[in-house]
Design a protein around this motif. Structure first.
Motif, PDB file in Angstrom:
ATOM      1  N   PHE A  40       1.152  -0.876   0.424  1.00  0.00           N
ATOM      2  CA  PHE A  40       0.243   0.123  -0.186  1.00  0.00           C
ATOM      3  C   PHE A  40       0.557   1.185  -0.158  1.00  0.00           C
ATOM      4  CE2 PHE A  40      -2.009   3.934   2.202  1.00  0.00           C
ATOM      5  CZ  PHE A  40      -2.552   4.110   1.477  1.00  0.00           C
TER       6      PHE A  40
ATOM      7  N   TYR B  79      -2.293   1.202  -4.867  1.00  0.00           N
ATOM      8  CA  TYR B  79      -3.213   0.888  -4.071  1.00  0.00           C
ATOM      9  C   TYR B  79      -3.943   2.117  -3.881  1.00  0.00           C
ATOM     10  CZ  TYR B  79      -0.920  -3.866  -4.453  1.00  0.00           C
ATOM     11  OH  TYR B  79      -0.204  -4.499  -5.568  1.00  0.00           O
TER      12      TYR B  79
ATOM     13  N   SER C  73      -7.206   2.349  -4.219  1.00  0.00           N
ATOM     14  CA  SER C  73      -9.055   2.138  -4.496  1.00  0.00           C
ATOM     15  C   SER C  73      -9.236   0.355  -3.903  1.00  0.00           C
ATOM     16  CB  SER C  73      -9.575   1.640  -5.164  1.00  0.00           C
ATOM     17  OG  SER C  73     -10.738   1.573  -5.638  1.00  0.00           O
ATOM     18  N   THR C  74     -10.643   0.918  -2.444  1.00  0.00           N
ATOM     19  CA  THR C  74     -10.152  -0.607  -1.936  1.00  0.00           C
ATOM     20  C   THR C  74     -10.877  -0.852  -2.801  1.00  0.00           C
ATOM     21  OG1 THR C  74     -12.458   0.769  -1.823  1.00  0.00           O
ATOM     22  CG2 THR C  74     -11.266   0.975   0.101  1.00  0.00           C
TER      23      THR C  74
ATOM     24  N   ALA D  62      -9.584  -4.264  -4.982  1.00  0.00           N
ATOM     25  CA  ALA D  62      -8.521  -4.749  -5.546  1.00  0.00           C
ATOM     26  C   ALA D  62      -8.298  -5.320  -6.827  1.00  0.00           C
ATOM     27  CB  ALA D  62      -7.935  -5.845  -4.423  1.00  0.00           C
TER      28      ALA D  62
ATOM     29  N   HIS E 297      -5.824  -6.050 -10.579  1.00  0.00           N
ATOM     30  CA  HIS E 297      -4.303  -5.940  -9.797  1.00  0.00           C
ATOM     31  C   HIS E 297      -3.728  -7.234  -9.613  1.00  0.00           C
ATOM     32  CE1 HIS E 297      -2.933  -2.356  -8.715  1.00  0.00           C
ATOM     33  NE2 HIS E 297      -4.186  -1.851  -7.954  1.00  0.00           N
TER      34      HIS E 297
ATOM     35  N   ALA F  43      -5.551  -2.770  -0.424  1.00  0.00           N
ATOM     36  CA  ALA F  43      -5.895  -2.237  -1.237  1.00  0.00           C
ATOM     37  C   ALA F  43      -7.295  -1.888   0.301  1.00  0.00           C
ATOM     38  CB  ALA F  43      -7.177  -2.786  -1.581  1.00  0.00           C
TER      39      ALA F  43
ATOM     40  N   ALA G  10      -6.645   2.152   1.882  1.00  0.00           N
ATOM     41  CA  ALA G  10      -6.963   3.349   0.715  1.00  0.00           C
ATOM     42  C   ALA G  10      -8.383   3.565   1.238  1.00  0.00           C
ATOM     43  CB  ALA G  10      -7.189   1.760  -0.930  1.00  0.00           C
TER      44      ALA G  10
END
Length: 316
Positions: free
Chosen positions: A212, A217, A219-220, A222, A225, A234, A237
């Motif tokens: 992180f 990352y 955005s929550t 994922a 990725h 994530a 985030a």
């Protein structure tokens, strides 16, 4: 260079994490990463006997074997290797017999005469601590291990280990390996005071919060990725987590280094920290790790990162 606790081990102030060797980095890529790390001044490698037992078809010890082969082929000078016991499928727990057997197996895989730094990987509450401490002390007396250490132990249990070691007159641990980074600072409340009191060095893992703190990352979600750790990274985030990244970006830019380098530099600036652990699954990631060990933040930059990270996202 930095001294680990009360030992005579001086190391580059960053440990290369070996958890990826044989997992997300195959043998050849692992060699490239190790070569680049060593060429840049790195001399401290962290692994465990259980890496990477979680991969289908693996049995544990894959990381140690790759490191051992690299050591045999490259014969680098002055490299410090740390490994751990308690999680290998064939050597679970910290009974005296298991500690001895696991150490001997690690020595065979690494191809070294003695393990420089040997950690109890996770606390084993089913085995009397006196038995474990005595077993670790015997490894030092017998020359199989140079120094002992603990990982993932509570501050209370660290203090108890040291008390027992002193009573038995055996080697005391010189380091503790906790989970510690800009989004996980609970370590400062208990482990850091214990380390200061007992003269132990911190060698923190998850120094980049599963990636992180590299800034990848934001955005929550994922999705998109491919990293095995993307989902965990994530999670951080959140709006507050993204504020940490904003300050990291500013601090990194001021030094001409990446956010990852700045995050490692912040950790190095904290009391008792000797060498954060960070891994690379690609050789082009090594430069950022090396820069994290050579970048010194100003007191104000450390304070700014302290302030923005006083609130930390959920523990993962």
């Amino acid at each position: 260079m930095t001294r680990i606790g009360t030992s005579d081990i001086d190391v580059f102030p960053l440990a290369l994490g070996g958890n990826v060797f044989g997992w997300t980095a195959d043998r050849d890529t692992s060699f490239e990463i190790l070569d680049a790390f060593h060429a840049g001044g790195g001399d401290f490698i962290d692994t465990a006997d259980s890496y990477s037992a979680w991969v289908p078809g693996h049995e544990g010890g894959e990381s140690e074997r790759i490191i051992g082969e690299w050591l045999a082929r490259r014969r680098p000078d002055g490299v410090t290797v740390a490994t751990k016991v308690s999680q290998h499928p064939a050597h679970k727990g910290l009974s005296a017999a298991n500690v001895r057997g696991a150490a001997e197996a690690s020595l065979e895989r690494l191809g070294v005469e003695a393990i420089d730094l040997y950690y109890a990987h996770f606390d084993d509450t089913e085995t009397p601590l006196e038995e474990t401490v005595a077993a670790f002390g015997q490894l030092v007396s017998d020359g199989l291990v140079r120094y002992t250490a603990v990982s993932n132990y509570s501050a209370e249990r660290v203090r108890e280990w040291v008390r027992i070691a002193r009573e038995l007159g055996v080697a005391e641990p010189v380091a503790v390996q906790p989970h510690y980074n800009l989004v996980h600072r609970e370590t400062e409340d208990d482990i850091v005071p214990a380390a200061e009191e007992l003269g132990l060095s911190l060698v923190p893992y998850f120094a980049l919060a599963k990636g992180f703190l590299t800034g990848k990352y934001r955005s929550t979600d994922a999705a998109g990725h491919t990293s095995p750790r993307a989902e965990g990274a994530a999670t951080y985030a959140t709006p507050q987590g993204l504020q940490i990244l904003d300050v990291l970006q500013r601090v990194g830019d001021a030094h001409g280094v990446s956010m990852a380098s700045a995050a490692l530099a912040w950790l190095r600036a904290k009391p008792t920290v000797a060498a954060p652990i960070a891994s690379a699954s690609k050789v082009d990631q090594v430069a950022d790790l090396l820069a994290g060990a050579t970048t010194d933040l100003t007191p104000q930059e450390v304070a700014d990162l302290d302030e923005v990270s006083e609130w930390t996202p959920m523990d993962m």
